[in-house]
Scaffold this motif. Structure first.
Motif, PDB file in Angstrom:
ATOM      1  N   PRO A   1       0.879  -1.616  -0.318  1.00 60.83           N
ATOM      2  CA  PRO A   1       0.099  -0.536  -0.092  1.00 60.83           C
ATOM      3  C   PRO A   1       0.411   1.332   0.044  1.00 60.83           C
ATOM      4  N   ASP A   2       1.963   0.754   0.126  1.00 58.08           N
ATOM      5  CA  ASP A   2       2.625   2.147   0.377  1.00 58.08           C
ATOM      6  C   ASP A   2       4.173   2.095   0.316  1.00 58.08           C
ATOM      7  N   ALA A   3       4.738   1.380  -0.668  1.00 54.19           N
ATOM      8  CA  ALA A   3       6.331   1.138  -1.150  1.00 54.19           C
ATOM      9  C   ALA A   3       6.803   1.057  -0.481  1.00 54.19           C
ATOM     10  N   LEU A   4       6.547   1.124   0.777  1.00 61.19           N
ATOM     11  CA  LEU A   4       7.878   0.136   2.165  1.00 61.19           C
ATOM     12  C   LEU A   4       7.468  -1.194   2.504  1.00 61.19           C
ATOM     13  N   THR A   5       5.987  -2.091   2.577  1.00 57.79           N
ATOM     14  CA  THR A   5       5.616  -2.744   3.474  1.00 57.79           C
ATOM     15  C   THR A   5       4.839  -4.214   2.361  1.00 57.79           C
ATOM     16  N   TRP A   6       5.833  -5.137   1.944  1.00 53.46           N
ATOM     17  CA  TRP A   6       5.930  -5.950   1.045  1.00 53.46           C
ATOM     18  C   TRP A   6       5.357  -7.067   1.274  1.00 53.46           C
ATOM     19  N   THR A   7       4.179  -7.810   0.764  1.00 60.10           N
ATOM     20  CA  THR A   7       3.557  -9.031   0.742  1.00 60.10           C
ATOM     21  C   THR A   7       3.445  -9.844  -0.519  1.00 60.10           C
ATOM     22  N   ARG A   8       3.726 -10.916  -1.194  1.00 56.05           N
ATOM     23  CA  ARG A   8       4.351 -11.613  -1.872  1.00 56.05           C
ATOM     24  C   ARG A   8       3.508 -12.404  -1.942  1.00 56.05           C
ATOM     25  N   GLN A   9       2.671 -12.030  -2.940  1.00 53.31           N
ATOM     26  CA  GLN A   9       1.454 -13.309  -3.847  1.00 53.31           C
ATOM     27  C   GLN A   9       2.242 -14.843  -3.642  1.00 53.31           C
ATOM     28  N   PRO A  10       1.122 -15.763  -3.954  1.00 51.69           N
ATOM     29  CA  PRO A  10       1.876 -17.263  -4.456  1.00 51.69           C
ATOM     30  C   PRO A  10       2.569 -17.639  -5.549  1.00 51.69           C
ATOM     31  N   GLY A  11       3.436 -18.202  -5.702  1.00 51.70           N
ATOM     32  CA  GLY A  11       4.221 -18.629  -6.987  1.00 51.70           C
ATOM     33  C   GLY A  11       4.848 -17.646  -7.493  1.00 51.70           C
ATOM     34  N   THR A  12       4.888 -18.062  -8.763  1.00 53.85           N
ATOM     35  CA  THR A  12       5.668 -17.101  -9.608  1.00 53.85           C
ATOM     36  C   THR A  12       4.974 -16.591 -10.805  1.00 53.85           C
ATOM     37  N   ILE A  13       4.983 -15.529 -11.430  1.00 50.97           N
ATOM     38  CA  ILE A  13       4.295 -15.393 -13.579  1.00 50.97           C
ATOM     39  C   ILE A  13       5.383 -15.420 -14.070  1.00 50.97           C
ATOM     40  N   LEU A  14       4.972 -15.811 -15.412  1.00 52.52           N
ATOM     41  CA  LEU A  14       5.816 -16.319 -16.888  1.00 52.52           C
ATOM     42  C   LEU A  14       6.686 -17.057 -16.436  1.00 52.52           C
ATOM     43  N   ALA A  15       6.739 -18.542 -15.950  1.00 55.28           N
ATOM     44  CA  ALA A  15       6.748 -19.476 -15.247  1.00 55.28           C
ATOM     45  C   ALA A  15       7.081 -20.429 -16.712  1.00 55.28           C
TER      46      ALA A  15
ATOM     47  N   ARG B   1       6.747  -9.228 -24.647  1.00 56.04           N
ATOM     48  CA  ARG B   1       5.906  -8.586 -23.831  1.00 56.04           C
ATOM     49  C   ARG B   1       4.156  -8.718 -23.832  1.00 56.04           C
ATOM     50  N   ALA B   2       4.213  -8.956 -22.035  1.00 53.54           N
ATOM     51  CA  ALA B   2       2.997  -9.434 -22.119  1.00 53.54           C
ATOM     52  C   ALA B   2       2.243  -8.563 -21.481  1.00 53.54           C
ATOM     53  N   GLU B   3       0.744  -8.547 -21.450  1.00 46.90           N
ATOM     54  CA  GLU B   3      -0.124  -7.961 -20.448  1.00 46.90           C
ATOM     55  C   GLU B   3      -0.481  -8.241 -19.522  1.00 46.90           C
ATOM     56  N   LEU B   4      -0.057  -7.133 -18.025  1.00 41.75           N
ATOM     57  CA  LEU B   4      -0.489  -7.890 -16.897  1.00 41.75           C
ATOM     58  C   LEU B   4      -2.208  -8.045 -16.425  1.00 41.75           C
ATOM     59  N   VAL B   5      -2.491  -8.588 -15.703  1.00 41.68           N
ATOM     60  CA  VAL B   5      -3.706  -8.309 -15.781  1.00 41.68           C
ATOM     61  C   VAL B   5      -4.422  -8.988 -14.699  1.00 41.68           C
ATOM     62  N   LEU B   6      -5.030  -8.239 -13.768  1.00 46.25           N
ATOM     63  CA  LEU B   6      -5.442  -8.449 -12.268  1.00 46.25           C
ATOM     64  C   LEU B   6      -6.900  -8.429 -11.796  1.00 46.25           C
ATOM     65  N   ALA B   7      -6.622 -10.262 -11.807  1.00 50.23           N
ATOM     66  CA  ALA B   7      -7.503 -10.723 -11.080  1.00 50.23           C
ATOM     67  C   ALA B   7      -9.114 -10.280 -10.387  1.00 50.23           C
ATOM     68  N   ASP B   8     -10.025 -10.986  -9.804  1.00 50.26           N
ATOM     69  CA  ASP B   8     -10.195 -10.996  -9.152  1.00 50.26           C
ATOM     70  C   ASP B   8     -10.242 -10.810  -7.674  1.00 50.26           C
ATOM     71  N   THR B   9      -9.208 -11.674  -7.183  1.00 49.43           N
ATOM     72  CA  THR B   9      -9.161 -12.419  -6.545  1.00 49.43           C
ATOM     73  C   THR B   9      -7.560 -11.070  -6.053  1.00 49.43           C
ATOM     74  N   GLY B  10      -7.317 -10.558  -6.372  1.00 48.55           N
ATOM     75  CA  GLY B  10      -5.933  -9.519  -6.346  1.00 48.55           C
ATOM     76  C   GLY B  10      -5.404 -10.217  -6.635  1.00 48.55           C
ATOM     77  N   THR B  11      -4.286 -11.364  -7.556  1.00 53.51           N
ATOM     78  CA  THR B  11      -3.444 -11.429  -7.697  1.00 53.51           C
ATOM     79  C   THR B  11      -3.077 -10.936  -8.907  1.00 53.51           C
ATOM     80  N   LEU B  12      -1.974 -10.692  -9.400  1.00 52.34           N
ATOM     81  CA  LEU B  12      -1.888 -10.326 -10.746  1.00 52.34           C
ATOM     82  C   LEU B  12      -1.291 -11.668 -11.512  1.00 52.34           C
ATOM     83  N   THR B  13      -1.683 -11.834 -13.303  1.00 55.70           N
ATOM     84  CA  THR B  13      -1.469 -12.855 -13.662  1.00 55.70           C
ATOM     85  C   THR B  13      -1.171 -12.036 -15.062  1.00 55.70           C
ATOM     86  N   THR B  14      -0.966 -12.885 -16.600  1.00 59.28           N
ATOM     87  CA  THR B  14      -0.413 -12.032 -17.434  1.00 59.28           C
ATOM     88  C   THR B  14      -1.051 -12.626 -18.610  1.00 59.28           C
ATOM     89  N   ARG B  15      -1.413 -12.144 -20.323  1.00 66.87           N
ATOM     90  CA  ARG B  15      -2.096 -12.894 -21.038  1.00 66.87           C
ATOM     91  C   ARG B  15      -1.189 -12.460 -21.918  1.00 66.87           C
TER      92      ARG B  15
END
Length: 271
Positions: free
Chosen positions: A209-223, A257-271
């Motif tokens: 929320p503030d560029a200081l405290t970071w939360t990791r989302q599970p897994g990786t993208i473009l794997a 290049r890929a486009e990033l997508v924000l799912a309804d769950t709040g998870t960032l993915t690509t397409r």
């Protein structure tokens, strides 16, 4: 989109900026197709390549950036470029020498340019140690600037520093340390700050929320093979696009290049 450097066939570590109606891409130009280079020396002694595009999809080779830093046999990696008040700022990883192995001192050097091709007035940043690479710079809402980078002696953790003006920096130590990684890239999109790092099994994703405290989302993208490495994210018309490099052979690579997508769950993915 697939971009291959026509000279050395090894483009990596892209960063993309706007210049009027065109986009400019800067990248590490690994000497992938040069025969007879021993060990890892093909990733040292590298120039910074440039490409240009009218739309971010179709790219044309635009030569090398002209980097005015005193010394011989210098290695240039991972350019980060921002444009502010008509002046270009490059934060460049500089490693003295051409080596056959890894594990050498490196500095992040600030340079400026009025034409985005010729870069001078080099100023090494005073950061946590003398083994730092892979800068990323973002302007914060209060007008100050934050820089994230890879500190190698800590086990390749991400560190950060702050500046009021892009010239004077104060280091604050670790930003994230849950696993080794490199090439941090931070951007603000959809009411959050996001950080992606190259963890060599795809890209790890964090949010804050503030560029200081970071939360990791599970897994990786473009794997999936071929995996995505050391990426840059560009926000264009409210959409987010990730530019990354991927191997195409033992040494060769290309930028995609890929486009990033924000799912309804709040998870960032690509397409």
């Amino acid at each position: 989109m697939r971009y291959v450097d026509p000279v050395f066939a090894g483009p990596t570590d892209p960063t993309v900026v706007r210049d009027g109606d065109r986009r400019l891409m800067y990248y590490t130009s690994r000497r992938a197709n040069v025969p007879g280079l021993p060990g890892h020396s093909w990733v040292f002694g590298t120039p910074i390549g440039m490409a240009e595009s009218p739309d971010g999809v179709t790219w044309s080779y635009a030569g090398d950036a002209v980097i005015d830093i005193p010394g011989e046999d210098l290695t240039f990696w991972a350019p980060e470029v921002v444009v502010h008040d008509g002046l270009g700022h490059m934060f460049l990883t500089v490693i003295p020498g051409i080596h056959t192995d890894w594990g050498h001192d490196g500095a992040i050097v600030h340079l400026t340019s009025t034409d985005l091709r010729t870069w001078g007035d080099p100023r090494p940043l005073r950061l946590a140690t003398d083994r730092v690479i892979d800068a990323c710079v973002l302007r914060l809402p209060d007008g100050t600037w934050r820089l994230w980078y890879n500190e190698e002696t800590s086990g390749k953790n991400t560190y950060y520093a702050d500046s009021p003006d892009l010239f004077t920096w104060t280091d604050h130590g670790r930003a994230i340390a849950d696993q080794p990684g490199e090439g941090p890239n931070v951007f603000h999109w959809r009411d959050r700050y996001w950080m992606i790092t190259d963890v060599w099994q795809g890209l790890a994703v964090y949010h804050s929320p503030d560029a200081l405290t970071w939360t990791r989302q599970p897994g990786t993208i473009l794997a999936a093979d071929p995996r995505g490495h050391h990426a840059d994210v560009v926000i264009d018309g409210g959409r987010a696009f990730v530019y990354y490099f991927t191997p195409t052979g033992d040494r060769t690579s290309e930028i995609r290049r890929a486009e990033l997508v924000l799912a309804d769950t709040g998870t960032l993915t690509t397409r």
